[in-house]
Design an enzyme around this catalytic site. Sequence first.
Site, PDB file in Angstrom:
ATOM      1  N   GLU A  29      77.105  97.704 -77.034  1.00  0.00           N
ATOM      2  CA  GLU A  29      78.282  97.564 -76.172  1.00  0.00           C
ATOM      3  C   GLU A  29      78.199  98.638 -75.088  1.00  0.00           C
ATOM      4  O   GLU A  29      78.060  99.827 -75.407  1.00  0.00           O
ATOM      5  CB  GLU A  29      79.537  97.745 -77.033  1.00  0.00           C
ATOM      6  CG  GLU A  29      80.838  97.709 -76.259  1.00  0.00           C
ATOM      7  CD  GLU A  29      82.033  98.061 -77.151  1.00  0.00           C
ATOM      8  OE1 GLU A  29      81.907  98.051 -78.405  1.00  0.00           O
ATOM      9  OE2 GLU A  29      83.094  98.362 -76.584  1.00  0.00           O
ATOM     10  N   TYR A  60      83.799 102.453 -60.877  1.00  0.00           N
ATOM     11  CA  TYR A  60      82.650 101.668 -61.354  1.00  0.00           C
ATOM     12  C   TYR A  60      81.369 101.872 -60.541  1.00  0.00           C
ATOM     13  O   TYR A  60      80.331 101.311 -60.907  1.00  0.00           O
ATOM     14  CB  TYR A  60      83.031 100.178 -61.384  1.00  0.00           C
ATOM     15  CG  TYR A  60      84.146  99.876 -62.361  1.00  0.00           C
ATOM     16  CD1 TYR A  60      83.953 100.049 -63.725  1.00  0.00           C
ATOM     17  CD2 TYR A  60      85.399  99.463 -61.922  1.00  0.00           C
ATOM     18  CE1 TYR A  60      84.973  99.800 -64.632  1.00  0.00           C
ATOM     19  CE2 TYR A  60      86.431  99.203 -62.815  1.00  0.00           C
ATOM     20  CZ  TYR A  60      86.214  99.377 -64.174  1.00  0.00           C
ATOM     21  OH  TYR A  60      87.221  99.131 -65.073  1.00  0.00           O
ATOM     22  N   ASN A  75      85.214  90.095 -64.290  1.00  0.00           N
ATOM     23  CA  ASN A  75      85.331  90.998 -63.135  1.00  0.00           C
ATOM     24  C   ASN A  75      84.069  91.808 -62.841  1.00  0.00           C
ATOM     25  O   ASN A  75      84.008  92.504 -61.822  1.00  0.00           O
ATOM     26  CB  ASN A  75      86.539  91.950 -63.280  1.00  0.00           C
ATOM     27  CG  ASN A  75      87.854  91.203 -63.310  1.00  0.00           C
ATOM     28  OD1 ASN A  75      88.124  90.412 -62.405  1.00  0.00           O
ATOM     29  ND2 ASN A  75      88.634  91.395 -64.347  1.00  0.00           N
ATOM     30  N   HIS A  84      79.885 100.280 -71.486  1.00  0.00           N
ATOM     31  CA  HIS A  84      80.948 100.391 -70.483  1.00  0.00           C
ATOM     32  C   HIS A  84      80.493 101.360 -69.406  1.00  0.00           C
ATOM     33  O   HIS A  84      79.988 102.449 -69.718  1.00  0.00           O
ATOM     34  CB  HIS A  84      82.249 100.900 -71.101  1.00  0.00           C
ATOM     35  CG  HIS A  84      82.740  99.985 -72.169  1.00  0.00           C
ATOM     36  ND1 HIS A  84      83.281  98.759 -71.886  1.00  0.00           N
ATOM     37  CD2 HIS A  84      82.690 100.090 -73.517  1.00  0.00           C
ATOM     38  CE1 HIS A  84      83.567  98.153 -73.023  1.00  0.00           C
ATOM     39  NE2 HIS A  84      83.208  98.933 -74.025  1.00  0.00           N
ATOM     40  N   ARG A 104      90.510 106.887 -70.046  1.00  0.00           N
ATOM     41  CA  ARG A 104      91.357 106.072 -69.190  1.00  0.00           C
ATOM     42  C   ARG A 104      92.648 105.652 -69.925  1.00  0.00           C
ATOM     43  O   ARG A 104      93.053 106.308 -70.872  1.00  0.00           O
ATOM     44  CB  ARG A 104      90.531 104.893 -68.675  1.00  0.00           C
ATOM     45  CG  ARG A 104      89.308 105.375 -67.867  1.00  0.00           C
ATOM     46  CD  ARG A 104      88.504 104.214 -67.317  1.00  0.00           C
ATOM     47  NE  ARG A 104      89.298 103.418 -66.382  1.00  0.00           N
ATOM     48  CZ  ARG A 104      88.967 102.172 -66.022  1.00  0.00           C
ATOM     49  NH1 ARG A 104      87.869 101.594 -66.524  1.00  0.00           N
ATOM     50  NH2 ARG A 104      89.731 101.517 -65.177  1.00  0.00           N
TER      51      ARG A 104
HETATM   52  C1  DQA Z   1      84.662  98.262 -68.464  1.00  0.00           C
HETATM   53  C2  DQA Z   1      85.927  98.956 -68.982  1.00  0.00           C
HETATM   54  C3  DQA Z   1      87.009  97.945 -69.278  1.00  0.00           C
HETATM   55  O1  DQA Z   1      88.191  98.601 -69.742  1.00  0.00           O
HETATM   56  C4  DQA Z   1      87.363  97.173 -68.025  1.00  0.00           C
HETATM   57  O2  DQA Z   1      88.339  96.201 -68.317  1.00  0.00           O
HETATM   58  C5  DQA Z   1      86.181  96.580 -67.372  1.00  0.00           C
HETATM   59  C6  DQA Z   1      84.951  97.371 -67.290  1.00  0.00           C
HETATM   60  C7  DQA Z   1      83.581  99.265 -68.028  1.00  0.00           C
HETATM   61  O3  DQA Z   1      82.444  98.835 -67.838  1.00  0.00           O
HETATM   62  O4  DQA Z   1      83.873 100.456 -67.832  1.00  0.00           O
HETATM   63  O5  DQA Z   1      86.234  95.473 -66.842  1.00  0.00           O
HETATM   64  O6  DQA Z   1      84.112  97.489 -69.532  1.00  0.00           O
END
Ligand code: DQA
Length: 144
Positions: free
Chosen positions: A99, A24, A12, A101, A108
Amino acid sequence: MTRNIVVIHGPNLNMLGRREPVIYGAMTLAAIDAALAERAAAAGAALRCFQSNHEGALVDMIHDAGWSADGVIINPGALTHYGLSLRDALAMLKAPIIEVHISNVYKREPFRHTSVVAPVATGQITGLGWRGYLLALEWLLRED
Ligand code: DQA
């Protein structure tokens, strides 16, 4: 300094810019990758970016590009929370793994509070928007 960096985006994230912009932001994935490429080039590092919506394809990318990289930045998307084959692929790597995000997953839904990737990552950046990727890159490019 890390010279050969691979950036991996999970499911996604190809929809960034259009996907829930309140969460986002407005930056597209192409714009993020371009910003990372520009910074890496300025530092003389090689950087390759990949995205897939499929866990197996991400595993293949890690076997291929990730194996030869000396630094990996990964936003596993929702696979963060349950992608055990992705985690196992990352666990094989010797290179540092950051990692990232975009959103603060800890603010969340509860299902986002668990990362199966975090135990095999060097570190995690969460909630700093798309610039989290740039901060991860700065860490890999550090000169110490
Ligand atoms: C994410 C957070 C994840 O929980 C979510 O499923 C995403 C994006 C983020 O970049 O904040 O697809 O990884």
